[in-house]
Design a protein around this motif. Structure first.
Motif, PDB file in Angstrom:
ATOM      1  N   LEU A   1      -2.974  -0.138  -4.666  1.00  0.00           N
ATOM      2  CA  LEU A   1      -2.629  -1.553  -4.851  1.00  0.00           C
ATOM      3  C   LEU A   1      -1.415  -1.982  -4.021  1.00  0.00           C
ATOM      4  CD1 LEU A   1      -2.981  -1.760  -8.748  1.00  0.00           C
ATOM      5  CD2 LEU A   1      -4.620  -2.621  -7.044  1.00  0.00           C
ATOM      6  N   ARG A   2      -0.909  -1.079  -3.190  1.00  0.00           N
ATOM      7  CA  ARG A   2       0.284  -1.416  -2.398  1.00  0.00           C
ATOM      8  C   ARG A   2       0.041  -2.579  -1.438  1.00  0.00           C
ATOM      9  NH1 ARG A   2       2.924   4.204  -0.098  1.00  0.00           N
ATOM     10  NH2 ARG A   2       3.624   5.080  -2.103  1.00  0.00           N
ATOM     11  N   GLU A   3       1.162  -3.114  -0.948  1.00  0.00           N
ATOM     12  CA  GLU A   3       1.106  -4.149   0.075  1.00  0.00           C
ATOM     13  C   GLU A   3       0.627  -3.548   1.394  1.00  0.00           C
ATOM     14  OE1 GLU A   3       0.433  -6.902   1.044  1.00  0.00           O
ATOM     15  OE2 GLU A   3       2.175  -8.183   0.634  1.00  0.00           O
ATOM     16  N   GLU A   4       0.204  -4.428   2.289  1.00  0.00           N
ATOM     17  CA  GLU A   4      -0.156  -4.026   3.650  1.00  0.00           C
ATOM     18  C   GLU A   4       0.998  -3.273   4.301  1.00  0.00           C
ATOM     19  OE1 GLU A   4      -0.728  -6.332   7.928  1.00  0.00           O
ATOM     20  OE2 GLU A   4      -1.162  -7.401   6.082  1.00  0.00           O
ATOM     21  N   ASN A   5       0.662  -2.255   5.075  1.00  0.00           N
ATOM     22  CA  ASN A   5       1.665  -1.521   5.833  1.00  0.00           C
ATOM     23  C   ASN A   5       1.812  -2.170   7.211  1.00  0.00           C
ATOM     24  OD1 ASN A   5       3.189   0.391   7.301  1.00  0.00           O
ATOM     25  ND2 ASN A   5       2.365   2.088   6.102  1.00  0.00           N
ATOM     26  N   TYR A   6       3.030  -2.607   7.541  1.00  0.00           N
ATOM     27  CA  TYR A   6       3.299  -3.282   8.816  1.00  0.00           C
ATOM     28  C   TYR A   6       3.889  -2.345   9.870  1.00  0.00           C
ATOM     29  CZ  TYR A   6       2.534  -7.570   6.146  1.00  0.00           C
ATOM     30  OH  TYR A   6       1.980  -8.555   5.355  1.00  0.00           O
ATOM     31  N   GLY A   7       3.898  -1.053   9.577  1.00  0.00           N
ATOM     32  CA  GLY A   7       4.374  -0.089  10.566  1.00  0.00           C
ATOM     33  C   GLY A   7       5.836  -0.277  10.928  1.00  0.00           C
ATOM     34  N   LYS A   8       6.123  -0.353  12.205  1.00  0.00           N
ATOM     35  CA  LYS A   8       7.505  -0.422  12.683  1.00  0.00           C
ATOM     36  C   LYS A   8       8.213  -1.721  12.302  1.00  0.00           C
ATOM     37  CE  LYS A   8       6.191  -2.023  17.345  1.00  0.00           C
ATOM     38  NZ  LYS A   8       6.168  -1.653  18.777  1.00  0.00           N
TER      39      LYS A   8
END
Length: 226
Positions: free
Chosen positions: A84-91
């Protein structure tokens, strides 16, 4: 049939600072705590109780669920689900929003980006902008929606098997919208649902149906009753 109250977490420090949260942990602000508690009071006033509660394992979602349940007088253990985590935006995690809007899209604000691109485009192009990273942890829209959908179905099937009529799920703005779009709901040009807002869904015969979207009615009722 199972009813699911899908909630976005309350306001956070990164929300106020206009920073990209993603999977980074950002605490609730005092106003965010108030929102979560108001949601719970609004649920209590409406006579709404849940039989089970879930949240992402990020602090802001888990805390929102606990504050809301306590204010609702609905004592339950909140089960953490990483899916259920938020989107991962990387750097771009933890960076000012402008690092993404200007660095990737060459536009001054998120509003300007969303006037030209969809939330799905934003996720996919952010993923592409992370290709210089090893590994590239930024997620595409499809990746976000897929792991969110797997988790939502697990929760719904668990509730159905236990004869739980209603459950609470606390997650995050972009991941909620990307999943809703993937199941066929029109999200328009939104980048997130409101803090502490409720999207009510039913789950029946392996299908989700949106009954109410992005509602702050219980929060407003709970604020009035404070």
């Amino acid at each position: 049939m199972v009813e699911i109250l899908l909630v976005r977490h309350g306001e956070t420090v990164f929300n106020v600072q206009s920073r990209i949260q993603g999977m980074a942990n950002s605490e609730l602000t005092p106003a965010g705590v108030d929102m979560a508690q108001a949601l719970g009071r609004g649920m209590r006033l409406a006579g709404v109780r849940v039989a089970a509660a879930y949240s992402s394992d990020l602090t802001r979602a888990f805390d929102t669920a606990n504050y809301a349940l306590a204010a609702a007088g609905n004592a339950l253990t909140v089960h953490k689900r990483p899916g259920l985590r938020e989107e991962n935006y990387g750097k771009y995690e933890g960076e000012p929003t402008t690092a993404l809007t200007q660095g990737v899209f060459h536009l001054p604000t998120l509003a300007a980006v969303m006037a030209r691109y969809s939330l799905i485009d934003l996720a996919n192009l952010t993923n592409a902008a992370n290709r210089d990273q090893t590994p590239n942890e930024a997620e595409t829209a499809l990746q976000v929606a897929a792991r969110f959908d797997t988790t939502m179905r697990e929760i719904a099937e668990t509730a159905a098997a236990a004869d739980q009529a209603r459950v609470l799920v606390v997650a995050h703005g972009a991941s909620i919208l990307l999943w809703l779009a993937a199941i066929g709901f029109d999200i328009g040009n939104l980048t997130a649902v409101g803090n502490a807002s409720v999207t009510t869904l039913t789950y029946d015969q392996a299908t989700f149906h949106v009954q109410d979207f992005n509602s702050l009615a219980w929060v407003h009722a709970g604020m009035t009753a404070k």
